[in-house]
Design a protein around this motif. Structure first.
Motif, short mmCIF file in Angstrom:
data_model
loop_
_atom_site.label_atom_id
_atom_site.label_comp_id
_atom_site.label_asym_id
_atom_site.label_seq_id
_atom_site.Cartn_x
_atom_site.Cartn_y
_atom_site.Cartn_z
N TYR A 95 5.17 88.45 71.67
CA TYR A 95 4.48 89.25 72.69
C TYR A 95 3.53 90.26 72.07
CZ TYR A 95 7.14 93.58 71.85
OH TYR A 95 7.64 94.74 71.29
N ASN A 96 2.55 90.64 72.86
CA ASN A 96 1.73 91.81 72.54
C ASN A 96 1.67 92.67 73.80
OD1 ASN A 96 -0.27 89.55 73.47
ND2 ASN A 96 -1.40 91.46 73.79
N ILE A 97 1.00 93.80 73.71
CA ILE A 97 0.90 94.72 74.85
C ILE A 97 -0.52 94.68 75.40
CG2 ILE A 97 1.05 97.12 75.60
CD1 ILE A 97 3.76 95.83 75.07
N ILE A 98 -0.61 94.67 76.72
CA ILE A 98 -1.87 94.68 77.43
C ILE A 98 -2.12 96.07 78.00
CG2 ILE A 98 -3.13 93.74 79.41
CD1 ILE A 98 -2.75 91.70 77.25
N GLY A 99 -3.33 96.57 77.89
CA GLY A 99 -3.70 97.79 78.59
C GLY A 99 -2.86 98.98 78.21
N CYS A 100 -2.09 99.47 79.16
CA CYS A 100 -1.24 100.65 78.91
C CYS A 100 0.05 100.25 78.20
CB CYS A 100 -0.91 101.34 80.23
SG CYS A 100 -2.29 102.20 80.97
N VAL A 101 0.92 99.51 78.91
CA VAL A 101 2.26 99.26 78.39
C VAL A 101 2.78 97.88 78.74
CG1 VAL A 101 2.95 101.71 78.46
CG2 VAL A 101 3.28 100.28 80.49
N GLU A 102 1.92 96.93 79.13
CA GLU A 102 2.38 95.70 79.75
C GLU A 102 2.55 94.57 78.73
OE1 GLU A 102 -0.16 98.13 80.90
OE2 GLU A 102 -1.25 96.65 82.09
N PRO A 103 3.75 94.01 78.59
CA PRO A 103 3.97 92.93 77.62
C PRO A 103 3.53 91.57 78.17
CG PRO A 103 6.03 94.12 78.17
CD PRO A 103 5.02 94.45 79.21
N GLN A 104 3.04 90.70 77.28
CA GLN A 104 2.75 89.32 77.66
C GLN A 104 2.58 88.49 76.39
OE1 GLN A 104 -1.07 89.01 79.79
NE2 GLN A 104 -1.99 88.37 77.89
N LYS A 105 2.61 87.19 76.55
CA LYS A 105 2.32 86.26 75.46
C LYS A 105 0.84 85.95 75.46
CE LYS A 105 2.16 82.85 72.53
NZ LYS A 105 1.95 83.11 71.11
N ALA A 106 0.19 86.25 74.33
CA ALA A 106 -1.26 86.06 74.21
C ALA A 106 -1.64 84.59 74.34
CB ALA A 106 -1.74 86.60 72.87
N GLY A 107 -2.79 84.35 74.97
CA GLY A 107 -3.35 83.01 75.02
C GLY A 107 -2.66 82.05 75.96
N LYS A 108 -1.66 82.55 76.70
CA LYS A 108 -0.95 81.68 77.64
C LYS A 108 -0.75 82.33 79.01
CE LYS A 108 1.85 78.74 74.57
NZ LYS A 108 3.23 78.27 74.28
N THR A 109 -1.19 83.58 79.16
CA THR A 109 -0.77 84.37 80.32
C THR A 109 -1.95 84.91 81.12
OG1 THR A 109 1.13 85.11 79.01
CG2 THR A 109 0.68 86.29 81.05
N GLU A 110 -1.87 84.76 82.43
CA GLU A 110 -2.71 85.50 83.36
C GLU A 110 -1.75 86.44 84.11
OE1 GLU A 110 -6.23 86.36 85.93
OE2 GLU A 110 -5.55 86.36 83.85
N GLY A 111 -1.62 87.65 83.59
CA GLY A 111 -0.54 88.53 84.03
C GLY A 111 -0.85 89.42 85.21
N TRP A 112 -2.13 89.60 85.54
CA TRP A 112 -2.51 90.50 86.64
C TRP A 112 -1.74 91.82 86.55
CZ3 TRP A 112 -4.36 90.94 91.99
CH2 TRP A 112 -5.56 90.25 92.19
N HIS A 113 -1.60 92.32 85.31
CA HIS A 113 -0.95 93.60 85.11
C HIS A 113 -1.77 94.71 85.77
CE1 HIS A 113 1.27 91.36 82.04
NE2 HIS A 113 0.11 91.03 81.49
N ASP A 114 -1.09 95.79 86.12
CA ASP A 114 -1.82 96.94 86.68
C ASP A 114 -2.47 96.56 88.01
OD1 ASP A 114 -2.51 99.61 86.46
OD2 ASP A 114 -4.36 99.23 85.38
N ALA A 115 -1.78 95.73 88.79
CA ALA A 115 -2.38 95.15 89.99
C ALA A 115 -2.49 96.15 91.14
CB ALA A 115 -1.57 93.94 90.45
N ALA A 116 -1.69 97.19 91.14
CA ALA A 116 -1.77 98.21 92.19
C ALA A 116 -0.95 99.42 91.77
CB ALA A 116 -1.27 97.67 93.53
N PHE A 117 -1.31 100.57 92.30
CA PHE A 117 -0.51 101.79 92.13
C PHE A 117 0.29 102.01 93.40
CE2 PHE A 117 -4.41 102.78 89.61
CZ PHE A 117 -3.81 102.82 88.37
N PHE A 118 1.61 102.06 93.27
CA PHE A 118 2.48 102.26 94.43
C PHE A 118 3.16 103.62 94.29
CE2 PHE A 118 6.26 102.02 96.99
CZ PHE A 118 5.91 101.24 98.08
#
Length: 841
Positions: A433-456
């Protein structure tokens, strides 16, 4: 374990000059991209959208002005002006149209814009009316979801107005085979298509779009090669002349073909990083595990004697400067939530490979050294920590933290890996894994994570419990009953859960509407060619082409909600020191502080609506007068004394962040009211929703839209950031705060958690201070915390920087999941950082 050879390499004059030039002027909005994409779209209106996107991308790269700045070794700039930005009218434009005359003077992230540019953009915008992803998304949203957004329960504005971004691509593949190799892969898939296949029409057009986009990138690099040759021919300085010739050679080779050495790899990497952001307006395009995919080129050159450590470090420093050159303009409200001109380009070092072996290497140390040299917010450097992490690597990271730059952030392999496996990732992928943006984990090159999709905002549903689903005279939610008639805490808590579940369903509706709009109007063939399995599936990432598909909206206000509900249970239902009627009234009067401007405006809106419903037409001034006559601007002395007494009692109730198990495990349960309901939902790409608990910096502006809360927080002040305790409430030291936060269930929050701490610089003094600091991180991670980040700066420095910003132009602080120049932040955000508890060992 490999022996590390890295030593401190001094910063060169080149890097000092590049940084100084980068920040010499205010960032500028340019119009070249907007004009070029509009020209292309006008010429391709009868073609498939994926074809139009590829042709527009090619038209932009063939025609946008290019520049090589003085002393650059790594080239490629999206704008002529340093830190400038292009605009992206295909996503949204009305907010920019409305703010063209104020964007240069706003408090957060101002941009200079020339009158000529304003005129050009106004002309461009005429074409895009009715054609944007934002407009299409609105048409797909349920009316109830739009109402919830309008009343500030949540905001999906990030992707509503902009591209998605929030991805790490297969940099290593581009470095290895170049875009000629990717074109060959796409052509092979295209050759194997059968015209009779059911998906032939869309798949063939997608693959053709990929080929067209990759060729455009090759052509763009060749434009830089030609420019460098021209500049070299005119250059009188023999040293710079040779540098320009080498740049020309590099750009002729990469990213068309695979890189042969470390310098070519650096240049190839940069073109990938820059041009993903040229294709769309998404941010958080994160380099990921730079120290891993770049290391083979570094190691080979070093072993062959073709590279010195000093030059390798300078090349990396140049990349770090370039990462700060990229920029984007957001609408004024979003700029408050993302203050600091950040693009959240997260680059992570250290950690394990797919086989569970530590792979920290020389480049891991050099990444830290580069951040020390440039001392700028980007990249948002992170480090992975586990029980196999070399101790000296963590000490090196702590030395960077000690500089006060707010970098790096620290991530716990022992929590993140199983959390990702819980979401369906293979063990091998989760370990990488690596981190996206602020703090979001994902697997590079395989993921469309839509992290940070909304503030609730988790505090707003609590307000709906007290108001029985009403806001400003409008019914916006389910009605859970009269709060003053709820006989037990369980009844009250159940009402809160119902409000949460209702608004979470609307958040999902809004996010899914935006998701569909992006797939229909802005698929991205260039980005998609670097994410598996888009080529084989014949789909862009926006249409579900990735192996892993998620949507990750984040909740914030955990500490406020935990402290609020705990106080209600204790003071109203257990000890009966106040009635619910008294608490409700105290909240309405802001604990005796009276009706402030925001509350008065809200009440005036209700008054006007009620009068008009009865056929009485009034203006706002008259309605304000009616409101004032009815309520006054402050309570009676007797009421005020009681409200202040209530506030004092609440302040004395134990708070989250002080190692009190009863409070901490209650906070864990409160967090579940957001994290558990969310995970049952699916997105249009066939993936699950996953919760995050972090606010970026939206806890400040969205707190400004929130009334007083039962934890003692006054109306319209910031709510707690991430999973951190409320500012100033963690009074028993850093280890107590860390223990409390670790009791939340971080394993279920697979889209990331954010834990901020602030230390006085003396706490990290000397080797002893560094050792204690590393021990704190390891102790928190042993208790299964996910993430930690730090500000190391004293209160007096920050206060002086507010008074004399000209003296602190290079003061970088940690804001939320990113760092920023302190003097570029809004005053409210600066105040929020100052308020955070200052810890010491």
């Amino acid at each position: 374990m490999e022996k590390f050879h890295i030593a401190n390499v001094p910063k060169t004059d080149r890097i000092t000059h590049l940084v100084d030039n980068l920040y010499a002027k205010m960032p500028v909005i340019e119009s070249a991209r907007a004009k070029l994409i509009t020209e292309s779209y006008k010429a391709t209106e009868d073609e498939p959208i994926i074809t139009r996107r590829a042709k527009a991308f090619a038209h932009i790269l063939h025609n946008i002005p290019i520049i090589i700045r003085d002393e650059e070794l790594i080239v490629g700039s999206s704008t002529l002006a340093p830190r400038g930005c292009q605009t992206f009218p295909e996503y949204s434009f009305q907010w920019l149209e409305d703010e063209l005359d104020t964007v240069a003077t706003r408090t957060a992230d101002p941009f200079y814009i020339a009158e000529e540019t304003k005129a050009e953009l106004r002309e461009v915008h005429k074409y895009w009316k009715g054609k944007t992803t934002s407009e299409l998304a609105t048409s797909y949203m349920a009316p109830e979801a739009i109402l919830a957004i309008d009343h500030n329960i949540f905001t999906p504005g990030n992707y509503f107005y902009n591209g998605v971004g929030h991805v790490t691509v297969k940099y290593e593949e581009v470095l290895a085979i170049g875009y000629e190799g990717i074109i060959a892969k796409a052509q092979k898939e295209l050759d194997e298509c059968n015209v009779g296949d059911g998906d032939y029409a869309k798949k063939s057009r997608f693959l053709e779009a990929v080929i067209m986009s990759c060729q455009a990138v090759i052509d763009y690099a060749h434009r830089y090669a030609e420019l460098a040759e021209q500049m070299a021919y005119q250059c009188q300085d023999p040293t710079r002349k040779q540098e320009l010739l080498q740049i020309a050679s590099n750009c002729t080779r990469v990213p068309a073909k695979g890189a042969r050495n470390f310098y070519e790899a650096c240049q190839s990497f940069w073109f990938v990083q820059q041009l993903i952001q040229m294709e769309s307006s998404g941010h958080s395009i994160s380099p990921g595990r730079f120290d891993q995919y770049m290391y083979p080129y570094y190691k080979s050159d070093m072993e062959a004697g073709n590279l010195t450590r000093e030059f390798a470090q300078e090349l990396m420093d140049c990349i770090w400067v370039k990462l700060n050159d990229l920029n984007k303009c957001r609408d004024a409200a979003s700029a408050e939530g993302f203050a600091g001109y950040s693009l959240f380009q997260n680059l992570i070092a250290g950690g394990q490979n797919k086989d569970g072996e530590d792979v920290t290497n020389d480049l891991s140390f050099m990444c830290i050294q580069a951040s020390m040299h440039v001392h700028l917010p980007a990249p948002s450097l992170s480090v992975r920590v586990w029980n196999g992490s070399p101790h000296e690597f963590l000490i090196k990271a702590a030395e960077l933290t000690r500089t006060g730059i707010g970098l790096p952030a620290y991530y716990n392999d022992e929590v993140i890996i199983p959390a990702l496996q819980n979401r369906g990732l293979s063990l091998a992928d989760a370990r990488e894994y690596n981190i996206i943006g602020c703090v979001e984990p994902q697997k590079a090159g395989k993921t469309e994570g839509w992290h940070d999709a909304a503030f609730f905002n988790m505090c707003r549903p609590l307000e709906m419990v007290f108001s029985n689903g009403m806001d400003k005279g409008v019914k916006i939610s389910v009605q859970t009953g009269d709060v003053t008639e709820m006989k037990t805490f369980d009844e009250f808590y159940e009402a809160y859960k119902k409000q949460m579940e209702y608004f979470i369903s609307l958040l999902v509706n809004a996010d899914n509407a935006i998701d569909v709009a992006h797939a229909e109007r802005c698929p991205l063939p260039f980005l998609s060619c670097m994410v598996d399995d888009c080529l084989k599936r014949g789909k862009s990432v926006q249409e579900g082409g990735a192996v892993y598909n998620f949507t990750g909206p984040q909740g914030f206000g955990i500490a406020n909600m935990a402290d609020s509900l705990y106080a209600i249970r204790k003071l109203v239902y257990e000890e009966k020191k106040m009635t619910m009627e008294e608490l409700k009234e105290a909240l309405a009067w802001n604990y005796g502080k009276g009706i402030d401007a925001q509350s008065a405006a809200d009440i005036t809106t209700v008054v006007m609506k009620k009068l008009q419903e009865n056929g009485i037409r009034v203006n706002e001034q008259t309605a304000t007068a009616v409101m004032t006559a009815a309520l006054g601007t402050e309570p009676s002395p007797e009421k005020k004394a009681r409200f202040e007494e209530i506030h004092k009692m609440i302040e004395e109730v134990p708070k989250f962040g002080n190692d009190i198990p009863d409070v901490d495990y209650f906070a864990r349960d409160v967090a579940y009211t957001y994290t558990k309901p969310l995970q049952k939902y699916m997105n249009p790409r066939g993936g699950h929703y996953q919760a995050g608990l972090y606010p970026v910096s939206a806890n400040v502006p969205l707190g400004g839209q929130t009334g007083a809360t039962p934890d003692g927080r006054y109306a319209h002040t910031p709510v707690a950031d991430g999973v951190s305790p409320s500012a100033g409430k963690d009074v028993k030291g850093p280890t107590a705060a860390a223990t409390s936060v670790s009791r939340l269930d971080h394993f279920i929050v697979s889209n990331g958690t954010l834990f901020n701490q602030k230390f006085h610089p003396s706490a990290l003094a000397g080797r002893e201070g560094l050792e204690k600091f590393v021990a704190l991180i390891r102790g928190y991670f042993d208790q299964k915390g996910m993430h930690m980040q730090f500000n190391v700066v004293d209160r007096e420095t920050l206060l002086d920087a507010q008074k004399h910003p000209e003296k602190y132009k290079h003061l970088v602080v940690r804001v939320a999941g990113y760092s920023a120049l302190f003097t570029t932040l809004s005053r409210s955000l600066q105040d929020d950082i100052i308020r955070r508890t200052e810890q010491g060992f």
